[in-house]
Design a protein around this motif. Structure first.
Motif, PDB file in Angstrom:
ATOM      1  N   THR A 133       0.958  -1.340  -0.330  1.00 15.37           N
ATOM      2  CA  THR A 133       0.295  -0.301  -0.205  1.00 15.37           C
ATOM      3  C   THR A 133       0.084   1.362   0.101  1.00 15.37           C
ATOM      4  OG1 THR A 133       0.125  -0.408   2.460  1.00 15.37           O
ATOM      5  CG2 THR A 133      -1.919  -1.355   1.111  1.00 15.37           C
ATOM      6  N   GLY A 134      -0.090   1.872  -1.038  1.00 19.24           N
ATOM      7  CA  GLY A 134       0.632   3.757  -0.062  1.00 19.24           C
ATOM      8  C   GLY A 134       0.026   4.578  -0.911  1.00 19.24           C
ATOM      9  N   LYS A 135       0.580   5.931  -0.831  1.00 20.32           N
ATOM     10  CA  LYS A 135      -0.201   7.231  -0.916  1.00 20.32           C
ATOM     11  C   LYS A 135       0.712   8.315  -2.106  1.00 20.32           C
ATOM     12  CE  LYS A 135      -2.840   8.393   2.287  1.00 20.32           C
ATOM     13  NZ  LYS A 135      -3.317   8.559   3.307  1.00 20.32           N
ATOM     14  N   ILE A 136      -0.714   8.854  -2.868  1.00 17.76           N
ATOM     15  CA  ILE A 136       0.113   9.698  -3.161  1.00 17.76           C
ATOM     16  C   ILE A 136      -0.787  10.925  -3.255  1.00 17.76           C
ATOM     17  CG2 ILE A 136       0.384  10.771  -6.303  1.00 17.76           C
ATOM     18  CD1 ILE A 136       0.723   8.372  -6.824  1.00 17.76           C
ATOM     19  N   GLU A 137      -0.250  12.300  -2.338  1.00 11.60           N
ATOM     20  CA  GLU A 137      -0.991  12.954  -2.335  1.00 11.60           C
ATOM     21  C   GLU A 137      -0.064  13.947  -2.824  1.00 11.60           C
ATOM     22  OE1 GLU A 137      -2.589  12.200   2.466  1.00 11.60           O
ATOM     23  OE2 GLU A 137      -0.190  12.889   2.115  1.00 11.60           O
ATOM     24  N   PHE A 138      -0.658  15.324  -3.563  1.00  4.44           N
ATOM     25  CA  PHE A 138      -0.429  16.227  -4.028  1.00  4.44           C
ATOM     26  C   PHE A 138      -1.785  17.853  -4.192  1.00  4.44           C
ATOM     27  CE2 PHE A 138      -2.036  14.000  -6.952  1.00  4.44           C
ATOM     28  CZ  PHE A 138      -2.775  15.214  -7.958  1.00  4.44           C
ATOM     29  N   THR A 139      -1.193  18.646  -4.261  1.00  2.00           N
ATOM     30  CA  THR A 139      -2.158  19.927  -4.429  1.00  2.00           C
ATOM     31  C   THR A 139      -2.212  20.399  -5.927  1.00  2.00           C
ATOM     32  OG1 THR A 139      -1.718  20.794  -2.227  1.00  2.00           O
ATOM     33  CG2 THR A 139      -2.539  22.301  -3.727  1.00  2.00           C
ATOM     34  N   VAL A 140      -3.841  20.805  -6.532  1.00  2.00           N
ATOM     35  CA  VAL A 140      -3.620  20.888  -7.748  1.00  2.00           C
ATOM     36  C   VAL A 140      -4.133  23.198  -7.575  1.00  2.00           C
ATOM     37  CG1 VAL A 140      -5.522  21.692  -9.951  1.00  2.00           C
ATOM     38  CG2 VAL A 140      -4.394  19.812  -8.761  1.00  2.00           C
ATOM     39  N   GLY A 141      -2.962  23.645  -7.719  1.00  2.00           N
ATOM     40  CA  GLY A 141      -3.048  25.782  -7.874  1.00  2.00           C
ATOM     41  C   GLY A 141      -3.283  25.501  -8.829  1.00  2.00           C
ATOM     42  N   GLU A 142      -3.406  27.503  -8.649  1.00  2.00           N
ATOM     43  CA  GLU A 142      -4.247  28.342  -9.464  1.00  2.00           C
ATOM     44  C   GLU A 142      -3.045  29.426  -9.871  1.00  2.00           C
ATOM     45  OE1 GLU A 142      -6.997  31.770 -10.737  1.00  2.00           O
ATOM     46  OE2 GLU A 142      -7.367  30.574  -8.717  1.00  2.00           O
ATOM     47  N   ASP A 143      -1.925  29.231 -11.399  1.00  2.00           N
ATOM     48  CA  ASP A 143      -0.898  29.709 -11.256  1.00  2.00           C
ATOM     49  C   ASP A 143      -1.116  30.807 -11.628  1.00  2.00           C
ATOM     50  OD1 ASP A 143       1.470  30.632 -12.500  1.00  2.00           O
ATOM     51  OD2 ASP A 143       0.857  28.878 -14.272  1.00  2.00           O
ATOM     52  N   LEU A 144      -1.783  32.235 -11.305  1.00  2.00           N
ATOM     53  CA  LEU A 144      -1.693  33.373 -10.757  1.00  2.00           C
ATOM     54  C   LEU A 144      -0.631  34.329 -11.559  1.00  2.00           C
ATOM     55  CD1 LEU A 144      -3.474  34.231  -7.290  1.00  2.00           C
ATOM     56  CD2 LEU A 144      -3.910  33.326 -10.149  1.00  2.00           C
ATOM     57  N   GLU A 145       0.915  33.501 -11.754  1.00  2.00           N
ATOM     58  CA  GLU A 145       1.579  34.467 -12.511  1.00  2.00           C
ATOM     59  C   GLU A 145       1.985  34.370 -13.931  1.00  2.00           C
ATOM     60  OE1 GLU A 145       4.407  36.134 -10.753  1.00  2.00           O
ATOM     61  OE2 GLU A 145       3.939  35.514  -8.701  1.00  2.00           O
TER      62      GLU A 145
END
Length: 268
Positions: free
Chosen positions: A182-194
């Protein structure tokens, strides 16, 4: 055994087995870890039924213990309880194979931290286990879902149309012996404002080039224009070029998040 391939899970040290024996008389059976032994000298006895279980066979059962990783060989013989006490002259050989631990690895190319894209992919690899890493992997998203590309030692699942936010996917992989990792993948989808930034401008004998700090789509004209109505240069690239045909260039660029570069005016 645990499965039709006689494979054991990692660290499994015992297993219950049942064998069916066809004979005209009630039978008894024994086994040994050494081949070629006479029935009387075999160390372990099986428990056999007094009556036929399916109108044809007697069944005998036991628990095989002290199993190890790799090959486990057992040698069985039976004899009936008739006046002649007929017995097997040849060993019946039974093999169980202990497997290594299944290991799940999340490689560096899997998404992590903050990403600025609504498309990505879950990526994992497996090693060890029953078949040198071959396994079937699933990820959890309200329910367990099989990876689109799996049943191998590398596994991937495309993800599309992700909205801004945090994502956490539990992953589990199972091999032929029932080993689970077992394992886990975690991430955040951000908004590119640059907005994109101009890094470098140069020209050769036939083309004008601009270099940006991030992939963008650029257009040009000889005068001011509305983005979308100019002549397209490269799409979602950091390097763009236009033929040298004007003395004055107006260039406009936009990244994939619709952030606009300040218009660039270049006089040749």
């Amino acid at each position: 055994s645990e499965n039709e391939f006689n494979l054991l899970k990692h660290n499994q040290t015992k297993v219950a087995i049942t064998t069916l024996v066809l004979d005209s008389s009630q039978i008894e059976c024994k086994y040994s870890k050494e081949p070629g032994k006479r029935y009387e000298t075999m160390e372990k006895e099986l428990t056999c039924s007094d009556t036929r279980t399916d109108e044809i066979n007697f069944d005998c059962h036991t628990i095989l213990e002290n199993l190890v990783e790799g090959e486990n060989l057992f040698f069985f013989k039976c004899k009936d309880l008739s006046e002649k006490q007929n017995e097997n002259k040849q060993d019946y050989i039974f093999t169980l194979t202990g497997t290594s631990q299944l290991i799940l690895t999340i490689p560096p190319e899997a998404p992590s931290g903050t990403i600025y894209s609504d498309d990505t992919a879950l990526i994992a690899s497996t090693a060890g286990g029953a078949e040198n890493g071959k396994a079937s992997c699933q990820y959890f998203s309200n329910s367990w879902i099989k990876f689109e590309n799996t049943d191998a030692s590398t596994h991937s699942q495309p993800l599309a149309n992700l909205v801004k936010g945090d994502y956490s996917y539990s992953i589990r992989c199972l091999d032929l012996a029932g080993n689970e990792a077992t394992g886990k993948i975690e991430f955040t989808v951000g908004e590119d404002l640059e907005e994109p930034r101009l890094v470098y401008v140069y020209k050769d004998f036939s083309n004008l080039f601009i270099i940006l700090n991030e992939a963008s789509t650029c257009e040009y004209s000889s005068q001011d224009f509305v983005f979308g109505q100019g002549t397209k240069m490269s799409e979602l690239s950091t390097t763009h070029s236009a033929p040298l045909q004007f003395s004055n260039y107006m260039i406009k660029c936009q990244d994939e998040f619709q952030n606009d570069l300040e218009p660039i005016e270049i006089i040749i």
